[in-house]
Write a protein that holds these residues in place. Structure first.
Motif, PDB file in Angstrom:
ATOM      1  N   PHE A  36       0.863  -1.179   0.000  1.00 42.76           N
ATOM      2  CA  PHE A  36       0.000   0.000   0.000  1.00 42.76           C
ATOM      3  C   PHE A  36       0.896   1.225   0.000  1.00 42.76           C
ATOM      4  CE2 PHE A  36      -2.848   3.089   2.159  1.00 42.76           C
ATOM      5  CZ  PHE A  36      -3.934   3.004   1.311  1.00 42.76           C
ATOM      6  N   THR A  37       0.664   2.139  -0.933  1.00 45.54           N
ATOM      7  CA  THR A  37       1.493   3.337  -1.059  1.00 45.54           C
ATOM      8  C   THR A  37       0.610   4.577  -0.995  1.00 45.54           C
ATOM      9  OG1 THR A  37       2.969   2.085  -2.504  1.00 45.54           O
ATOM     10  CG2 THR A  37       3.251   4.474  -2.469  1.00 45.54           C
ATOM     11  N   SER A  38       0.693   5.275   0.118  1.00 44.38           N
ATOM     12  CA  SER A  38      -0.055   6.510   0.317  1.00 44.38           C
ATOM     13  C   SER A  38       0.702   7.360   1.334  1.00 44.38           C
ATOM     14  CB  SER A  38      -1.479   6.207   0.798  1.00 44.38           C
ATOM     15  OG  SER A  38      -2.229   7.386   0.902  1.00 44.38           O
ATOM     16  N   PHE A  78      -0.939   2.993   8.459  1.00 44.73           N
ATOM     17  CA  PHE A  78      -1.638   4.005   7.655  1.00 44.73           C
ATOM     18  C   PHE A  78      -2.983   4.349   8.273  1.00 44.73           C
ATOM     19  CE2 PHE A  78       1.130   1.711   4.783  1.00 44.73           C
ATOM     20  CZ  PHE A  78       1.719   2.718   4.035  1.00 44.73           C
ATOM     21  N   LYS A  79      -3.416   5.588   8.056  1.00 40.01           N
ATOM     22  CA  LYS A  79      -4.717   6.034   8.561  1.00 40.01           C
ATOM     23  C   LYS A  79      -5.848   5.799   7.567  1.00 40.01           C
ATOM     24  CE  LYS A  79      -3.919  10.843   7.249  1.00 40.01           C
ATOM     25  NZ  LYS A  79      -3.756  12.212   7.742  1.00 40.01           N
ATOM     26  N   LEU A  89      -3.011   0.439  -3.792  1.00 40.17           N
ATOM     27  CA  LEU A  89      -2.565  -0.934  -3.556  1.00 40.17           C
ATOM     28  C   LEU A  89      -2.025  -1.515  -4.858  1.00 40.17           C
ATOM     29  CD1 LEU A  89      -2.433  -3.157  -1.377  1.00 40.17           C
ATOM     30  CD2 LEU A  89      -4.619  -3.989  -2.283  1.00 40.17           C
ATOM     31  N   SER A  90      -0.818  -2.062  -4.804  1.00 36.74           N
ATOM     32  CA  SER A  90      -0.216  -2.632  -6.007  1.00 36.74           C
ATOM     33  C   SER A  90       0.589  -3.876  -5.649  1.00 36.74           C
ATOM     34  CB  SER A  90       0.693  -1.597  -6.680  1.00 36.74           C
ATOM     35  OG  SER A  90       1.726  -1.201  -5.805  1.00 36.74           O
ATOM     36  N   SER A  91       0.925  -4.647  -6.660  1.00 36.67           N
ATOM     37  CA  SER A  91       1.776  -5.815  -6.466  1.00 36.67           C
ATOM     38  C   SER A  91       3.150  -5.359  -6.015  1.00 36.67           C
ATOM     39  CB  SER A  91       1.908  -6.608  -7.766  1.00 36.67           C
ATOM     40  OG  SER A  91       0.679  -7.157  -8.118  1.00 36.67           O
ATOM     41  N   SER A  92       3.726  -6.121  -5.104  1.00 36.71           N
ATOM     42  CA  SER A  92       5.034  -5.779  -4.578  1.00 36.71           C
ATOM     43  C   SER A  92       6.136  -6.257  -5.510  1.00 36.71           C
ATOM     44  CB  SER A  92       5.213  -6.419  -3.209  1.00 36.71           C
ATOM     45  OG  SER A  92       6.522  -6.227  -2.743  1.00 36.71           O
TER      46      SER A  92
END
Length: 127
Positions: A36-38, A78-79, A89-92
């Motif tokens: 998850f990237t945010s 994350f909040k 959300l993406s594949s790692s």
């Protein structure tokens, strides 16, 4: 704003994503191989955690925490989560080592046990 964001029904047990949930009613949907990237929603970086359950418990006991990334001892909280920000959300790049988990709240008359797990479209685990 309505606190109810997500609702699923399975065997008379409700899984709810709420802004407030008692820690004893909290569980996690766990997804391996995703990240998850945010950056604007990041709460904490916790280094040196040997077990995923330590990271999940940290998030469970933090009311603001809605999701985590866990990889090789690093726990990022994350909040927000992928239900609210699916594009984050993406594949790692390293799918064997990366775990994404988002907090869910279990509500229902049949939930009596403190230790409970089963499969749905994604793995739901309560530790």
């Amino acid at each position: 704003m309505n606190d109810l964001f997500f609702l699923s029904f399975f065997s008379s047990v409700f899984f709810l994503l709420l802004t407030e949930c008692h820690p004893s009613m909290t569980t996690f949907e766990i997804n391996t191989g995703f990240v998850f990237t945010s950056p604007s929603d990041k709460l904490d970086n916790i280094f040196g955690l040997a077990r995923l359950t330590d990271c999940l418990n940290y998030c469970r006991n933090n009311e603001s925490c809605q999701a985590i990334n866990f990889e090789s001892g690093l726990c990022i909280t994350f909040k927000t989560n992928a239900l609210l920000k699916p594009a984050s959300l993406s594949s790692s790049q390293y799918p064997v080592f990366t775990i994404y988990a988002q907090k869910l709240c279990i509500q229902g008359e049949h939930f009596k046990s403190s230790s409970f797990s089963f499969f749905l479209p994604a793995f739901i685990a309560h530790f």
